[in-house]
Design an enzyme around this catalytic site. Structure first.
Site, short mmCIF file in Angstrom:
data_model
loop_
_atom_site.label_atom_id
_atom_site.label_comp_id
_atom_site.label_asym_id
_atom_site.label_seq_id
_atom_site.Cartn_x
_atom_site.Cartn_y
_atom_site.Cartn_z
N GLY A 34 0.82 -1.34 0.10
CA GLY A 34 0.14 -0.04 0.30
C GLY A 34 0.90 1.19 -0.08
CB ALA A 91 -4.53 -0.39 8.96
CG ASP A 92 -7.37 -0.21 3.58
OD1 ASP A 92 -6.95 0.49 2.90
OD2 ASP A 92 -7.43 -1.22 3.46
CD GLU A 111 -2.12 -6.40 3.02
OE1 GLU A 111 -1.44 -5.27 2.51
OE2 GLU A 111 -3.10 -6.10 3.46
CE LYS A 129 -6.03 5.67 5.26
NZ LYS A 129 -4.93 5.08 5.03
#
Length: 262
Positions: A34, A91-92, A111, A129
């Site tokens: 990412g 992380a999202d 992941e 986030k």
């Protein structure tokens, strides 16, 4: 150049730069996937070239593997490493218990395998986030291509009995064709809006035929490193119950900030 970075990219960079300090000589380190993880790989590559840092990286995607090799990091497979000292990934979403939604980049399976094969997982992120309750970000679920529409229907039916606000599941696309993961699978994005019981949902989803893995990371993250656009960094450790604050000065580096494609 750092002077050209947006506040959000500055936040990602300072989080990644601070987390890079957790990596020590001789470690076996999981390298996430990412945009924030790409900053980490760049920072670690600079430390390898300029400071002589020696460690072995286990990438969680082909994209990360390519970037790691490009910047001079020694790359090995998880089978070669067997167990990792540390994994650093983005992380999202994350909540107050450091539970996560991951998989916006499509690498959630590797992941999660890499993170759970590590003594410690550190998440690098920006303050945007953080959520009170997981679910605003669509939850990725990796499914095998065979019968994926049936799997989608079963998932949506199962969601009726779950503590969620939405039940729509959409196939992730790459242009006109389905997005395909490194393992050759598809991804369903679940638009749930709010997940009342993430632990229960994760268990139920993974019991369904056709589902390979889901993007809920429950009780896996140990530390979150949160970056801010002004250079501030906050570190929360769920095991120690500690919160630390730091501030990083931006340092211009042509090698670090040019040609960053992720």
């Amino acid at each position: 150049m750092t002077g050209e970075l947006s506040p959000i990219d500055k936040a990602k960079f300072v989080a990644a730069r601070r987390a890079a300090d957790f990596v020590e000589d001789g470690m076996r380190v999981g390298l996430g996937t990412g945009s924030t993880a790409a900053w980490l790989v760049r920072c670690l590559g600079e430390m390898v070239r300029e400071d002589g840092l020696k460690f072995k990286g286990v990438p969680t995607s082909t994209r990360t593997a390519d970037l790691a090799r490009e910047v001079g990091i020694e790359v090995i497979s998880l089978d070669e490493a067997r167990w990792l000292d540390l994994t650093i990934d983005g992380a999202d979403e994350f909540d107050g218990d450091l539970n996560l939604i991951k998989g916006g980049g499509g690498a959630l399976l590797q992941e999660k395998i890499v993170a759970t094969a590590s003594d410690r997982m550190v998440v690098i992120t920006d303050i945007g986030k953080q959520v009170e309750t997981l679910g605003a970000f669509p939850l990725p679920v990796e499914v095998i291509p065979f019968g994926w529409q049936t799997t989608q229907a079963l998932v949506e039916e199962t969601l009726i009995s779950m503590d969620v606000l939405g039940r729509d599941a959409t196939l992730r696309m790459n242009g006109e064709t389905p997005f395909v993961t490194d393992e050759g699978n598809f991804i369903l994005d679940l638009h749930l809006h709010r997940i009342g019981n993430a632990r229960q949902l994760a268990l139920v989803l993974n019991q369904m035929p056709g589902v390979v893995e889901n993007g809920l990371f429950i009780d896996i993250c140990d530390t979150v490193v949160i970056g801010y656009g002004d250079g501030r960094v906050e570190m929360r450790d769920i095991n120690e119950g500690t919160i630390e604050h730091d501030r990083l000065d931006f340092v211009e580096s042509e090698n670090l900030f040019t040609d960053l494609s992720d």
